[in-house]
Scaffold this active site. Structure first.
Site, PDB file in Angstrom:
ATOM      1  N   GLY A   1       1.292  16.194   8.910  1.00 39.70           N
ATOM      2  CA  GLY A   1       2.675  15.709   9.046  1.00 39.70           C
ATOM      3  C   GLY A   1       3.470  15.761   7.747  1.00 39.70           C
TER       4      GLY A   1
ATOM      5  CE  LYS B   1       7.857   0.212   0.946  1.00 42.06           C
ATOM      6  NZ  LYS B   1       7.723  -1.071   0.192  1.00 42.06           N
TER       7      LYS B   1
ATOM      8  CB  THR C   1       9.842   4.592  -0.029  1.00 38.64           C
ATOM      9  OG1 THR C   1       9.667   6.014  -0.138  1.00 38.64           O
ATOM     10  CG2 THR C   1       9.409   4.158   1.364  1.00 38.64           C
ATOM     11  CG  ASP C   2      12.649   9.232  -1.014  1.00 32.21           C
ATOM     12  OD1 ASP C   2      11.468   8.854  -0.831  1.00 32.21           O
ATOM     13  OD2 ASP C   2      12.946  10.216  -1.731  1.00 32.21           O
ATOM     14  CD  GLU C   3       6.935   9.024   1.289  1.00 30.39           C
ATOM     15  OE1 GLU C   3       6.251   8.881   2.315  1.00 30.39           O
ATOM     16  OE2 GLU C   3       6.458   9.366   0.200  1.00 30.39           O
TER      17      GLU C   3
ATOM     18  CD  GLU D   1      -3.009  -0.976   0.321  1.00 33.28           C
ATOM     19  OE1 GLU D   1      -3.286   0.171  -0.076  1.00 33.28           O
ATOM     20  OE2 GLU D   1      -3.615  -2.000  -0.059  1.00 33.28           O
TER      21      GLU D   1
ATOM     22  CE1 TYR E   1       4.332   3.359   1.260  1.00 35.29           C
ATOM     23  CE2 TYR E   1       5.371   5.516   1.429  1.00 35.29           C
ATOM     24  CZ  TYR E   1       5.301   4.265   0.850  1.00 35.29           C
ATOM     25  OH  TYR E   1       6.198   3.919  -0.122  1.00 35.29           O
ATOM     26  CB  SER E   2       7.208   6.730   5.518  1.00 38.98           C
ATOM     27  OG  SER E   2       6.734   7.595   6.508  1.00 38.98           O
TER      28      SER E   2
ATOM     29  CE  LYS F   1       0.680   6.965  -4.598  1.00 42.87           C
ATOM     30  NZ  LYS F   1       1.559   5.848  -4.853  1.00 42.87           N
TER      31      LYS F   1
HETATM   32  O1  TDX Z   1      -3.419  16.305  -4.649  1.00 41.80           O
HETATM   33  C1  TDX Z   1      -2.234  16.399  -4.249  1.00 41.80           C
HETATM   34  N1  TDX Z   1      -1.713  17.619  -3.973  1.00 41.80           N
HETATM   35  C2  TDX Z   1      -0.445  17.820  -3.515  1.00 41.80           C
HETATM   36  O2  TDX Z   1      -0.023  18.956  -3.279  1.00 41.80           O
HETATM   37  C3  TDX Z   1      -1.386  15.239  -4.068  1.00 41.80           C
HETATM   38  C4  TDX Z   1      -1.901  13.861  -4.368  1.00 41.80           C
HETATM   39  C5  TDX Z   1      -0.094  15.440  -3.601  1.00 41.80           C
HETATM   40  N2  TDX Z   1       0.358  16.688  -3.315  1.00 41.80           N
HETATM   41  C6  TDX Z   1       1.754  16.840  -2.815  1.00 41.80           C
HETATM   42  C7  TDX Z   1       2.094  16.008  -1.604  1.00 41.80           C
HETATM   43  C8  TDX Z   1       3.568  15.726  -1.799  1.00 41.80           C
HETATM   44  O3  TDX Z   1       4.333  16.790  -1.266  1.00 41.80           O
HETATM   45  O4  TDX Z   1       2.628  16.394  -3.851  1.00 41.80           O
HETATM   46  C9  TDX Z   1       3.758  15.690  -3.316  1.00 41.80           C
HETATM   47  C10 TDX Z   1       3.781  14.308  -3.896  1.00 41.80           C
HETATM   48  O5  TDX Z   1       2.677  13.604  -3.373  1.00 41.80           O
HETATM   49  P1  TDX Z   1       2.389  12.060  -3.699  1.00 41.80           P
HETATM   50  O6  TDX Z   1       2.301  11.903  -5.176  1.00 41.80           O
HETATM   51  O7  TDX Z   1       1.243  11.626  -2.853  1.00 41.80           O
HETATM   52  O8  TDX Z   1       3.761  11.361  -3.268  1.00 41.80           O
HETATM   53  P2  TDX Z   1       4.560  11.330  -1.878  1.00 41.80           P
HETATM   54  O9  TDX Z   1       3.703  11.601  -0.720  1.00 41.80           O
HETATM   55  O10 TDX Z   1       5.789  12.189  -2.059  1.00 41.80           O
HETATM   56  O11 TDX Z   1       4.978   9.786  -1.837  1.00 41.80           O
HETATM   57  C11 TDX Z   1       5.430   9.135  -3.041  1.00 41.80           C
HETATM   58  O12 TDX Z   1       6.824   8.992  -3.072  1.00 41.80           O
HETATM   59  C12 TDX Z   1       7.418   8.042  -2.238  1.00 41.80           C
HETATM   60  C13 TDX Z   1       4.766   7.791  -3.201  1.00 41.80           C
HETATM   61  O13 TDX Z   1       3.377   7.920  -3.120  1.00 41.80           O
HETATM   62  C14 TDX Z   1       5.280   6.812  -2.196  1.00 41.80           C
HETATM   63  O14 TDX Z   1       4.659   5.561  -2.366  1.00 41.80           O
HETATM   64  C15 TDX Z   1       6.756   6.694  -2.350  1.00 41.80           C
HETATM   65  O15 TDX Z   1       7.261   5.822  -1.394  1.00 41.80           O
END
Ligand code: TDX
Length: 339
Positions: A278, A157, A125-127, A84, A153-154, A192
């Site tokens: 967070g 992981k 993941t780097d998270e 997930e 999530y992180s 994403k």
């Molecule tokens: O609607 C949005 N608006 C927004 O500002 C969404 C979906 C995200 N964001 C921001 C949150 C984050 O700062 O964009 C950035 C990227 O978000 P995500 O695509 O949800 O990725 P992130 O939280 O960085 O995590 C991703 O990278 C590491 C993956 O989902 C993880 O599975 C991976 O481990």
């Protein structure tokens, strides 16, 4: 060589399967996937008739099913993509993250111990390193950076990584771990950032930017990640972690602007919404180790990768339009309805 790929109907897993069948046409690829909301069998259509490919719907938490599959296939290598992966969902409900990401990983490794394996690779993941401050551009995540995960999530992981290393030390299981930065490219689920913004922009819907939009992620084209894993499987050292990332840091707002520019849509679609709880500020990978040991460097420049990705979403509307018209609509309403 038989490679068991878990979570292969998801974004990175599917791209990895395409990569492996192309680069190693003599390998047998066995893909298992639970087919949750994020796994899509239609993604694997291009390889379904390949004689070296087998798919089975299976949950990595299903111990009996996993052991049976190991008996049948006797995989040489396991690459565990099954997870997930969406941070916002983990904030909403952590339980399934702990179940799949931690327990599922341990079930797979138990099967590896039972039946023997040449390599178990955990896709991390780097998270797991937490985040870096925006005002310290000199800081990067190395493999020595302490684990300091922020989200459910992180942290799930990070737990899986620690258990994998414990299996290496305790049982001598030949484990490797990669910790990659944010991926983008074809077949990414539209929850994403990048595919969500592309889909919304094409529908002239608001683009929901969390907080001030200045959070930074280190973006890598998915195929570069697949190549890194392939190199680790063949030349990486058991018991080692490899960070994967390409020194391509960008703020969320600049990505959103770039997508709007690519699609010729107005910036008035940008809407700032309540921040993620967070919310990690900045991720940035130092890839010195994988570069020095395995010669890996990213090959796709972001300017090219994002163009290719936007083009792919334009050319494959059916793939993602089917997704966003189904169950995902309820999720979108729940997450963004009152934000
Ligand atoms: O609607 C949005 N608006 C927004 O500002 C969404 C979906 C995200 N964001 C921001 C949150 C984050 O700062 O964009 C950035 C990227 O978000 P995500 O695509 O949800 O990725 P992130 O939280 O960085 O995590 C991703 O990278 C590491 C993956 O989902 C993880 O599975 C991976 O481990």
């Amino acid at each position: 060589m038989t490679v068991l790929v878990t979570g292969g109907a998801g974004f990175i897993g599917a791209n990895f399967i395409f990569y492996m069948l192309r680069e190693h046409p003599d390998y047998r690829i066995v893909c298992i996937d639970k087919l949750t909301y994020a796994g899509n069998l239609s993604t694997l259509k291009p390889v379904e008739s390949n004689g070296n490919f087998r798919f089975e719907r299976l949950d990595i938490c299903d111990r009996q099913g996993i052991y049976r599959l190991f008996q049948e296939e006797k995989p040489d290598i396991v690459v565990n993509f099954a997870a997930e992966s969406h941070v916002d969902r983990s904030i909403d409900d952590p339980s399934v993250f702990l179940q799949t990401n931690i327990i599922g990983t341990s079930v797979l490794m138990d099967a590896c111990r039972e039946y023997g394996i040449k390599r178990f690779h955990q896709v991390g993941t780097d998270e797991v390193y937490g985040d870096l401050p925006l005002d310290r551009p000199d800081l990067f995540f190395t493999e020595q950076t302490p684990l300091r995960a922020s989200s459910p999530y992180s942290s799930s992981k990070a737990s899986a990584d620690m258990i994998a290393m414990a299996y290496h030390r305790t049982y001598g299981l030949p484990v490797t771990i990669s910790r990659c930065s944010n991926n983008y490219g074809p077949y990414q689920f539209p929850e994403k950032l990048i595919p969500l913004m592309i889909a919304n922009a094409l529908a002239d819907k608001p683009l929901p930017v969390y907080g001030d939009g200045l959070n930074v992620r280190d973006w890598l084209y998915v195929e570069d990640h697949c190549r890194a894993i392939d190199l680790i499987l063949h030349n990486g050292r058991p018991g080692e972690v490899y960070n994967v990332g390409g020194h391509n840091e960008m703020s969320n707002i600049s990505i959103v602007r770039l997508i709007l520019g690519e699609l010729g849509k107005p910036e008035s679609l940008i809407t700032y919404v309540t921040d993620r709880k967070g919310h990690d500020r900045r991720y940035a990978i130092d890839p010195a180790k994988i570069h020095a040991e395995l010669g890996w460097l990213p090959e796709t420049k972001f300017a090219d990768g994002i163009k290719k990705t936007v083009r792919w979403y334009l050319d494959n509307r059916e793939w993602w339009e089917t997704i966003i018209s189904g169950e995902y609509r309820n999720y979108y309403e729940k997450m963004y309805g009152n934000r």
